[in-house]
Design a protein around this motif. Structure first.
Motif, mmCIF file in Angstrom:
data_model
loop_
_atom_site.group_PDB
_atom_site.id
_atom_site.type_symbol
_atom_site.label_atom_id
_atom_site.label_comp_id
_atom_site.label_asym_id
_atom_site.label_seq_id
_atom_site.Cartn_x
_atom_site.Cartn_y
_atom_site.Cartn_z
ATOM 1 N N LEU A 151 0.837 -1.198 0.000
ATOM 2 C CA LEU A 151 0.000 0.000 0.000
ATOM 3 C C LEU A 151 0.873 1.249 0.000
ATOM 4 C CD1 LEU A 151 -2.555 -1.218 2.676
ATOM 5 C CD2 LEU A 151 -2.984 -1.021 0.224
ATOM 6 N N MET A 152 0.480 2.254 -0.748
ATOM 7 C CA MET A 152 1.262 3.489 -0.821
ATOM 8 C C MET A 152 1.231 4.179 0.540
ATOM 9 S SD MET A 152 2.117 3.159 -3.985
ATOM 10 C CE MET A 152 2.672 4.630 -4.829
ATOM 11 N N SER A 153 2.401 4.615 0.986
ATOM 12 C CA SER A 153 2.538 5.152 2.335
ATOM 13 C C SER A 153 3.411 6.391 2.320
ATOM 14 C CB SER A 153 3.177 4.114 3.272
ATOM 15 O OG SER A 153 2.524 2.871 3.178
ATOM 16 N N THR A 154 3.157 7.276 3.282
ATOM 17 C CA THR A 154 3.978 8.475 3.450
ATOM 18 C C THR A 154 4.192 8.722 4.940
ATOM 19 O OG1 THR A 154 3.001 9.457 1.456
ATOM 20 C CG2 THR A 154 4.211 10.927 2.926
ATOM 21 N N VAL A 155 5.431 9.007 5.312
ATOM 22 C CA VAL A 155 5.771 9.433 6.669
ATOM 23 C C VAL A 155 6.473 10.775 6.533
ATOM 24 C CG1 VAL A 155 7.029 8.922 8.784
ATOM 25 C CG2 VAL A 155 6.035 7.050 7.443
ATOM 26 N N ALA A 156 5.976 11.787 7.241
ATOM 27 C CA ALA A 156 6.540 13.139 7.145
ATOM 28 C C ALA A 156 6.933 13.641 8.522
ATOM 29 C CB ALA A 156 5.532 14.084 6.511
ATOM 30 N N SER A 157 8.109 14.259 8.595
ATOM 31 C CA SER A 157 8.600 14.799 9.863
ATOM 32 C C SER A 157 9.275 16.146 9.615
ATOM 33 C CB SER A 157 9.589 13.825 10.512
ATOM 34 O OG SER A 157 10.123 14.360 11.696
ATOM 35 N N TRP A 158 8.759 17.181 10.260
ATOM 36 C CA TRP A 158 9.359 18.520 10.175
ATOM 37 C C TRP A 158 10.309 18.738 11.347
ATOM 38 C CZ3 TRP A 158 8.642 22.137 6.337
ATOM 39 C CH2 TRP A 158 7.584 21.937 5.445
ATOM 40 N N ASN A 159 11.389 19.447 11.089
ATOM 41 C CA ASN A 159 12.301 19.926 12.131
ATOM 42 C C ASN A 159 12.601 21.376 11.795
ATOM 43 O OD1 ASN A 159 14.163 20.312 14.131
ATOM 44 N ND2 ASN A 159 15.751 18.997 13.223
ATOM 45 N N GLY A 160 11.773 22.277 12.350
ATOM 46 C CA GLY A 160 11.841 23.664 11.915
ATOM 47 C C GLY A 160 11.357 23.756 10.476
ATOM 48 N N ASP A 161 12.189 24.328 9.606
ATOM 49 C CA ASP A 161 11.840 24.434 8.189
ATOM 50 C C ASP A 161 12.394 23.268 7.376
ATOM 51 O OD1 ASP A 161 10.399 26.773 8.446
ATOM 52 O OD2 ASP A 161 12.174 28.055 8.185
ATOM 53 N N SER A 162 13.028 22.320 8.051
ATOM 54 C CA SER A 162 13.557 21.148 7.353
ATOM 55 C C SER A 162 12.531 20.019 7.407
ATOM 56 C CB SER A 162 14.874 20.690 7.987
ATOM 57 O OG SER A 162 15.862 21.689 7.859
ATOM 58 N N LEU A 163 12.456 19.262 6.331
ATOM 59 C CA LEU A 163 11.439 18.229 6.196
ATOM 60 C C LEU A 163 12.069 16.939 5.710
ATOM 61 C CD1 LEU A 163 8.430 17.261 5.913
ATOM 62 C CD2 LEU A 163 8.492 18.239 3.596
ATOM 63 N N THR A 164 11.728 15.836 6.385
ATOM 64 C CA THR A 164 12.123 14.499 5.940
ATOM 65 C C THR A 164 10.861 13.717 5.608
ATOM 66 O OG1 THR A 164 14.093 14.518 7.347
ATOM 67 C CG2 THR A 164 13.342 12.380 6.530
ATOM 68 N N VAL A 165 10.857 13.097 4.446
ATOM 69 C CA VAL A 165 9.684 12.362 3.983
ATOM 70 C C VAL A 165 10.115 10.979 3.522
ATOM 71 C CG1 VAL A 165 7.814 12.261 2.283
ATOM 72 C CG2 VAL A 165 8.490 14.464 3.266
ATOM 73 N N HIS A 166 9.452 9.948 4.019
ATOM 74 C CA HIS A 166 9.567 8.590 3.496
ATOM 75 C C HIS A 166 8.314 8.348 2.665
ATOM 76 C CE1 HIS A 166 12.815 7.595 6.415
ATOM 77 N NE2 HIS A 166 12.155 8.460 7.174
ATOM 78 N N ASP A 167 8.491 8.010 1.399
ATOM 79 C CA ASP A 167 7.324 7.947 0.524
ATOM 80 C C ASP A 167 7.443 6.793 -0.466
ATOM 81 O OD1 ASP A 167 4.822 9.015 -0.443
ATOM 82 O OD2 ASP A 167 5.912 9.734 -2.190
ATOM 83 N N SER A 168 6.283 6.221 -0.821
ATOM 84 C CA SER A 168 6.238 5.153 -1.827
ATOM 85 C C SER A 168 6.280 5.793 -3.213
ATOM 86 C CB SER A 168 4.962 4.324 -1.666
ATOM 87 O OG SER A 168 4.868 3.772 -0.378
ATOM 88 N N THR A 169 7.413 6.326 -3.545
ATOM 89 C CA THR A 169 7.558 7.063 -4.795
ATOM 90 C C THR A 169 8.512 6.357 -5.733
ATOM 91 O OG1 THR A 169 8.199 9.180 -5.801
ATOM 92 C CG2 THR A 169 9.414 8.495 -3.836
ATOM 93 N N GLN A 170 8.304 6.555 -7.004
ATOM 94 C CA GLN A 170 9.235 6.082 -8.029
ATOM 95 C C GLN A 170 10.156 7.210 -8.485
ATOM 96 O OE1 GLN A 170 5.488 3.651 -9.733
ATOM 97 N NE2 GLN A 170 7.172 3.701 -11.185
ATOM 98 N N TRP A 171 10.142 8.344 -7.746
ATOM 99 C CA TRP A 171 10.893 9.510 -8.211
ATOM 100 C C TRP A 171 11.127 10.477 -7.049
ATOM 101 C CZ3 TRP A 171 8.804 12.927 -12.825
ATOM 102 C CH2 TRP A 171 9.822 13.752 -13.291
ATOM 103 N N PRO A 172 12.111 10.221 -6.191
ATOM 104 C CA PRO A 172 12.321 11.069 -5.015
ATOM 105 C C PRO A 172 12.530 12.544 -5.327
ATOM 106 C CG PRO A 172 13.517 9.015 -4.761
ATOM 107 C CD PRO A 172 12.974 9.018 -6.169
#
Length: 735
Positions: A186-207
């Motif tokens: 299943l397509m999934s996304t995890v997003a985490s902000w640290n101030g204005d910085s962003l980390t994303v884990h995503d079921s993508t074929q194109w980061p």
């Protein structure tokens, strides 16, 4: 600079280097990641296909246990549109107004401490709609028609004169339904902000596309965003665009100030991550009695969402597949209240090839000519639109070798003439082509003092074997054992890579990896160019070869030294180099860049009393250019063929004509090919390296699916005498 054949890292069927991680559960997919304080999201969807939200009551959801936030268009901030990409415009940005454009549209996102709490709270949201009559049929006269949106229609010669000169004209209307990408993960996304910085884990074929889109939508610098997708649970095109649920997950994480995870449900996969659009195709083919094509017209009509620009030119295959002097192709789209379409394995060609190759089979029958002979008679040695020779083309060998391996000569051409007990036996075939696609790519290669190498690029491996073939290619280019090379991918902080899609990543990434490795050897030669202690002093790149972890003068293996010795003597821990690839121009070097070619041969069995259809065996003969790993390439063709069987016999996304609701959005109702439906398969590769790119590869991701539906339908005609023009082929069509 050359590489000794003794390295032989490329070609053999090397096992997947990522297999141990996957089978031991150590490979982390996007939904495996978590952060301290992680909370979970669930979506609320529209239950109407067109209209406006008159009111939305979130009070019960907001007071439900564990709820952190409920976000709707009333509380969401203003977000920017996504950027134009290589694949067209981004899907519409969510939660920007009260309009409803399709059934299942995201209208709220609920964030809670657990997935169960989020889903429960989402069920408590109440919505009052101002309904409008939805547009759901491509033939609805009220719907807006988009003409030739990307300028890919073609017109050569004089088709009216061509048909007038024809002795035989065949054709008709061919239809294909919506199909839905259904990767197991299943397509999934995890997003985490640290101030204005962003980390994303995503079921993508194109980061990199996810990074660029999120930067534009949220107006933050790309340098502050990191997108990670080291493992993706399949995609088939579903991960090529940045869908609204990804943006909503990032928005929710910013709103609640905590990391947020969203995992789509299976029904949500049918409305959230694209689908193969339906098509209605009109095709006519004229020919002389000798079998020479005189004219082809092919018109395609497909559906598209109300505010989206996904485009699939289904008729374009007819413009470039055969040596016909008079051809006109035209594609139009109709705007409907449907979820946004997107690429699904073999986009455009999967639909268009079904019409073209079925019509050619009908023409062969009318002429009393063998279907293989008809295709060979109209074989195009040059690109029909450019008038240039192909950079490579072994389609003729695909026809001949595939027919021999299949046993085509045993085919009695009379429909219904071959039996096995009560079963009617049919042989069918189809020619296949998939267009060339390659875009710029970058990679970096590093060699360490211990003699190991790291090579990296921000590509993804959606199960196609990218980890493995790039490890092999890097090992060959550097003269190392495969075990000494580590290839890393799936991180937008790595050098830029395009999408894993369009059968173009292997060439784009492979050429970039090759360039990085060659540049790394140049770096080593620069280090020792004035080194009196080095047998490589003053050596030029074209004067050396590599093998066994050493650089040596070509033809003189004793005049060289190892990477490790060079680094140690010069006090260096490692050397690194970047490489990039650029696509060949369409007429570069006086040749037309060629995609993959192939021929599909299929045997079917039909029970005339019960209308049962079974595929008994399939032979795929494929010209995929230079094959870097026969094992993974064969798996690609087999997997694509399974998808083609699904397209031919099972897959149809059923939309209720009155409400726009997808009626079969589960694996219990949406049928796909399973083990019992998969026959004996044989794959043979023909041809050799393609001249258009340094490493000689094409792509084989899509060519495995294209042509299967037509070959199955043609085999059904041979078995029963029934000409099938609508997919999927169902029992009622055979009774």
């Amino acid at each position: 600079m050359t590489t000794l054949e003794a390295a032989r890292a490329v070609g053999p069927g090397l096992d997947r280097v990522d297999a141990p991680m996957k089978v031991t559960g150590k490979a982390h997919y996007p939904n495996d990641f978590g952060y301290p304080g992680l909370v979970h999201a669930a979506l609320v969807h529209s239950t109407v296909a067109a209209g406006r939200i008159r009111g939305i009551d979130t009070s019960a959801a907001e007071t439900a246990p564990g709820v952190q936030a409920v976000i709707t268009h009333l509380t969401a901030p203003r977000l920017e549109p996504g950027p134009m990409t290589l694949l067209g415009a981004s899907p519409p940005t969510p939660f920007q107004d009260d309009r409803i454009l399709h059934h299942g549209q995201h209208i709220a996102i609920v964030v809670a401490s657990s997935p169960e709490q989020a889903r429960h709270a989402a069920s408590l949201v109440r919505v009052d709609y101002e309904r409008s009559e939805p547009l759901l049929d491509v033939h609805d006269p009220r719907a807006t028609v988009v003409e030739n949106p990307w300028g890919l229609d073609s017109d050569r010669g004089d088709v009216d004169a061509g048909f007038a000169a024809a002795d035989v004209v065949v054709g008709g209307t061919f239809t294909t339904p919506d199909n839905t990408n259904n990767p197991l993960g299943l397509m999934s996304t995890v997003a985490s902000w640290n101030g204005d910085s962003l980390t994303v884990h995503d079921s993508t074929q194109w980061p990199h596309n996810v990074r660029a889109t999120l930067a534009a939508v949220f107006k933050v610098p790309e340098s502050g965003i990191r997108v990670l997708a080291p493992y993706v649970g399949g995609g088939f095109g579903a991960g090529l665009r940045v869908w609204p649920h990804v943006i909503l997950t990032v928005l929710a994480a910013r709103q609640v100030g905590k990391p947020v995870k969203l995992v789509l449900t299976r029904p949500e996969m049918f409305t959230s991550v694209g689908h193969r659009p339906d098509s209605v195709q009109q095709i006519r083919i004229g020919a002389t009695r000798a079998g020479d094509l005189t004219a082809i017209t092919h018109e395609g009509l497909s559906s598209v969402a109300m505010e989206d620009d996904d485009y699939e030119p289904v008729s374009l295959c007819s413009a470039v597949s055969y040596a016909c002097p008079n051809v006109r192709t035209q594609d139009r789209q109709v705007r409907l209240n449907i979820p946004c379409p997107g690429s699904m394995r073999g986009p455009a060609e999967g639909q268009g090839n079904f019409a073209l190759e079925s019509a050619l089979d009908e023409l062969a029958h009318e002429l009393g000519m063998d279907p293989v002979e008809l295709r060979l008679r109209n074989y195009c040695e040059e690109h029909p639109l450019l008038g240039l020779p192909w950079s490579s083309k072994a389609l003729r060998d695909c026809y001949l070798q595939g027919a021999e391996r299949f046993g085509w000569s045993r085919r009695d051409p009379r429909p219904g003439s071959m039996r096995d007990g009560r079963w009617l036996v049919g042989y069918g075939m189809a020619g296949v082509s998939y267009p060339h696609y390659q875009v710029p790519c970058q990679a970096r290669a590093s060699l360490h003092r211990d003699g190991s190498a790291d090579v990296r690029s921000a590509a993804t491996d959606i199960g196609t074997g990218t980890y493995t073939i790039m490890t092999q290619l890097s090992a060959e280019q550097l003269g190392l054992d495969v075990s000494r090379v580590h290839f890393d991918l799936g991180d937008s902080d790595m050098p830029y890579a395009p999408q894993a899609g369009g059968s173009g990543l292997t060439s784009a990434l492979g050429n970039a990896v090759g360039a990085a490795c060659r540049n790394l050897i140049r770096e080593f030669l620069d280090v020792v160019k004035d080194d009196a202690d080095s047998p490589l002093r003053g050596a030029a790149p074209d004067e050396v070869s590599v093998s066994g972890g050493r650089i040596h003068r070509t033809g003189a293996p004793d005049q060289g030294e190892s990477y490790t010795d060079i680094l140690t003597r010069h006090g260096l821990e490692e050397l690194s180099a970047d490489g990039r690839s650029t696509p060949p121009q369409p007429d570069g070097g006086g040749m037309a860049t060629a995609g993959a070619f192939g021929a599909k041969f299929v045997e079917v069995r039909v029970d005339p009393d019960l209308g049962l259809l079974r595929v008994a065996r399939v032979v795929s003969a494929i010209d995929g250019g230079r094959i870097l790993n026969e094992k993974t390439a064969t798996s690609q063709i087999v997997g694509g063929t399974v998808g083609g069987i699904g397209q031919a016999m099972f897959e149809e996304t059923a939309t209720d004509p009155g409400t726009g609701r997808i009626a079969n959005a589960t694996f219990g109702d949406y049928l796909v090919a399973v083990n019992a439906d998969v026959p004996d398969m044989e794959v043979i590769f023909v041809g050799g390296p393609d001249r258009a790119t340094p490493i000689g590869t094409k792509g084989v991701g899509e060519v495995g699916l294209v042509g299967v539906a037509a070959a199955v339908a043609n085999a059904v005609h041979h078995a029963t005498g029934r000409r099938i023009r609508s997919l999927p082929i169902t029992i009622d069509q055979l009774l």
